[in-house]
Design an enzyme around this catalytic site. Structure first.
Site, PDB file in Angstrom:
ATOM      1  N   GLY A  10       0.756  -1.090  -0.027  1.00 55.14           N
ATOM      2  CA  GLY A  10      -0.128  -0.287   0.088  1.00 55.14           C
ATOM      3  C   GLY A  10       0.784   1.544   0.037  1.00 55.14           C
ATOM      4  O   GLY A  10       2.307   1.335   0.041  1.00 55.14           O
ATOM      5  N   ASN A  11       0.445   2.332   0.294  1.00 57.98           N
ATOM      6  CA  ASN A  11       1.226   3.808   0.553  1.00 57.98           C
ATOM      7  C   ASN A  11       0.460   4.939   0.889  1.00 57.98           C
ATOM      8  O   ASN A  11      -0.168   4.288   1.990  1.00 57.98           O
ATOM      9  CB  ASN A  11       1.311   4.251  -1.268  1.00 57.98           C
ATOM     10  CG  ASN A  11      -0.172   4.377  -1.805  1.00 57.98           C
ATOM     11  OD1 ASN A  11      -0.693   5.312  -0.905  1.00 57.98           O
ATOM     12  ND2 ASN A  11      -0.517   3.972  -2.888  1.00 57.98           N
ATOM     13  N   ARG A  12       0.853   5.844   1.550  1.00 53.94           N
ATOM     14  CA  ARG A  12       0.657   6.426   2.655  1.00 53.94           C
ATOM     15  C   ARG A  12      -0.368   7.747   2.260  1.00 53.94           C
ATOM     16  O   ARG A  12      -0.055   8.563   3.700  1.00 53.94           O
ATOM     17  CB  ARG A  12       2.402   6.922   3.171  1.00 53.94           C
ATOM     18  CG  ARG A  12       2.681   6.741   3.572  1.00 53.94           C
ATOM     19  CD  ARG A  12       4.050   6.754   4.493  1.00 53.94           C
ATOM     20  NE  ARG A  12       3.924   7.734   5.261  1.00 53.94           N
ATOM     21  CZ  ARG A  12       4.325   8.677   5.710  1.00 53.94           C
ATOM     22  NH1 ARG A  12       5.532   8.782   4.230  1.00 53.94           N
ATOM     23  NH2 ARG A  12       4.545  10.181   5.911  1.00 53.94           N
ATOM     24  N   SER A  13      -1.562   7.555   1.903  1.00 53.16           N
ATOM     25  CA  SER A  13      -1.921   8.467   1.414  1.00 53.16           C
ATOM     26  C   SER A  13      -3.272   8.272   2.060  1.00 53.16           C
ATOM     27  O   SER A  13      -3.469   7.177   2.289  1.00 53.16           O
ATOM     28  CB  SER A  13      -2.908   8.022  -0.533  1.00 53.16           C
ATOM     29  OG  SER A  13      -3.594   8.534  -0.528  1.00 53.16           O
TER      30      SER A  13
END
Ligand code: CTP
Length: 414
Positions: free
Chosen positions: A205-208
């Site tokens: 995933g990512n930190r958005s």
């Protein structure tokens, strides 16, 4: 949106400072019009600092720009908080002896009055009659809150809490949005991050946080658009300010791709604020990947995800698509390259009409409420903007969203 905040002379004027802050943080352009007497409670400097705009009380300032009529004419909403018994009486009588009462008389925008006074004054038949008349004319007079008043007394007469006034303003603005800049337009906003599953319990995933995308959807709604929000993973749940938007939930980049194809078929604009994973695990393990006794670490092979933005741009040139396509770029830059330069290159590479650059770093942008953006326009649309759009915004994500939506509206309108 343009909001006029009138402040009349009650001790509760200090609470209006918080209301002003809530409104500017949401990206609204705020003109504060205090009455001369209210400056005894909160001074001009406070209002100018919070609104970032000049503050006057008299009809004789700014005469050349016909300020006493213009502010009311240009406003999307006029709110008076606190509205004293005296102000209610003047408004009912149609008096216009200062800038605030003239503005109330000149405006055709919705008007919200938030009264604050002692219980006896609120219940006095004169005030009750004034409130009835004002309501009959279509002005909205909130009921004051019940509780402790300035002295030892308590009862109905307290100014409703700033958050409550703000919530009512939001509702009035979205109702007014039915005739806003984007009325009749369909806008698709993608927001949040994608999650690329590795096995049934793990993902890449990512930190958005999704905050910028949500703010964009909210700003588009307020401008009157029909909004579809395609939402990936987010930190916060979708709030009541997104009521009215159609929400499509997705998890992976491939699902996002599919949803964007379907939803943009009839859309006027696409805003790709989502943080799309460029890669996904090449193989999905149907069962949880387990540690092995030999101590070996598994190798994850990645494969490229489709570039959704580039795909919408190329399909538009073949079979049609949204009139305005907005991309985002999150760049850190490095010692040799400036983020703006990278963003210019990305704008050309992706072929979208607008590109919003976010500067990212350790504590910048992700999950924060504030942001710094640059709005870059492709050469093909620059003429239509005529140098009139905000190119750089440092402020809340709502302020950034308001600038993007206003630029997009300008393009759709031209
Ligand atoms: N985007 C997309 N599909 C992808 C990756 C990104 O549609 N597979 C969109 C994003 O939503 C954003 C824009 O493209 O609007 C730029 O995303 P970004 O990740 O910054 O750009 P990349 O093309 O991945 O470039 P880089 O490798 O330089 O980060």
């Amino acid at each position: 949106m343009r909001i006029v905040l009138g402040v009349s002379a009650g001790i509760a004027a200090y609470k209006a400072v918080h209301l002003a802050r809530l409104l500017t943080e949401d990206g609204h352009q705020l003109d504060v019009i205090p009455t001369e007497a209210s400056l005894q409670f909160v001074g001009r400097a406070t209002w100018e600092a919070i609104s970032g705009r000049p503050v006057t009380t008299s009809v004789f300032s700014g005469v050349d720009e016909v300020r006493h009529v213009r502010l009311g004419q240009e406003a999307d909403l006029v709110v008076v908080a606190p509205a004293t018994a005296d102000l209610l009486a003047k408004a009912r009588a149609g008096m216009a002896d200062d800038l605030l009462t003239s503005t109330l008389l000149a405006t055709q925008a919705p008007v919200l009055l938030a009264p604050a006074m002692h219980t006896e004054m609120w219940q006095n038949p004169a005030t009750a009659e004034n409130v009835r008349q004002l309501r009959a004319r279509g002005l909205e007079v909130m009921d004051p809150a019940v509780g402790r008043l300035t002295g030892a007394d308590s009862g109905p007469g307290r100014l409703p809490e700033p958050e409550q006034i703000k919530a009512r303003i939001d509702q009035l603005l979205s109702a007014a949005g039915e005739t806003g800049e984007l009325t009749g337009r369909r806008v698709v906003v993608t927001a949040g991050g994608t999650r690329e599953p590795l096995d049934p319990v793990r993902y890449l995933g990512n930190r958005s946080s999704g905050k910028q995308g949500m703010a964009l959807a909210q700003a588009a709604l307020q401008a009157g658009a029909e909004v579809t929000l395609i939402a990936g993973s987010m930190d916060a749940p979708l709030g009541p300010e997104l009521q009215g938007a159609e929400v499509v939930r997705i998890e992976t980049a491939e699902q996002l791709h599919q949803a964007v194809r379907v939803e943009t078929e009839r859309a006027d604009a696409l805003i790709m604020a989502a943080a799309v994973a460029d890669f996904r695990p090449a193989d999905y393990a149907a069962a949880k990947i387990k540690k092995t006794d030999d101590g070996a670490s598994p190798t994850i092979t990645l494969t490229r995800n489709p570039d959704i933005l580039a795909d919408v741009v190329s399909r538009r040139s073949q079979t049609g698509g949204p009139a305005v396509i907005v991309g985002f770029a999150a760049e850190t830059g490095d010692e040799t390259t400036d983020p703006l330069q990278l963003a210019q290159q990305k704008l050309q590479r992706k072929g979208c009409d607008l590109l919003v650059l976010n500067r990212v770093g350790e504590n910048l942008v992700f999950g924060q409420d504030s942001t710094e953006i640059h709005i870059l326009a492709a050469d093909s649309v620059k003429d239509r903007l005529a140098g009139q759009h905000a190119e750089h915004v440092a402020g809340t994500k709502q302020q950034a969203a308001a600038a993007v939506i206003s630029t997009l509206s300008r393009l759709l309108g031209s």
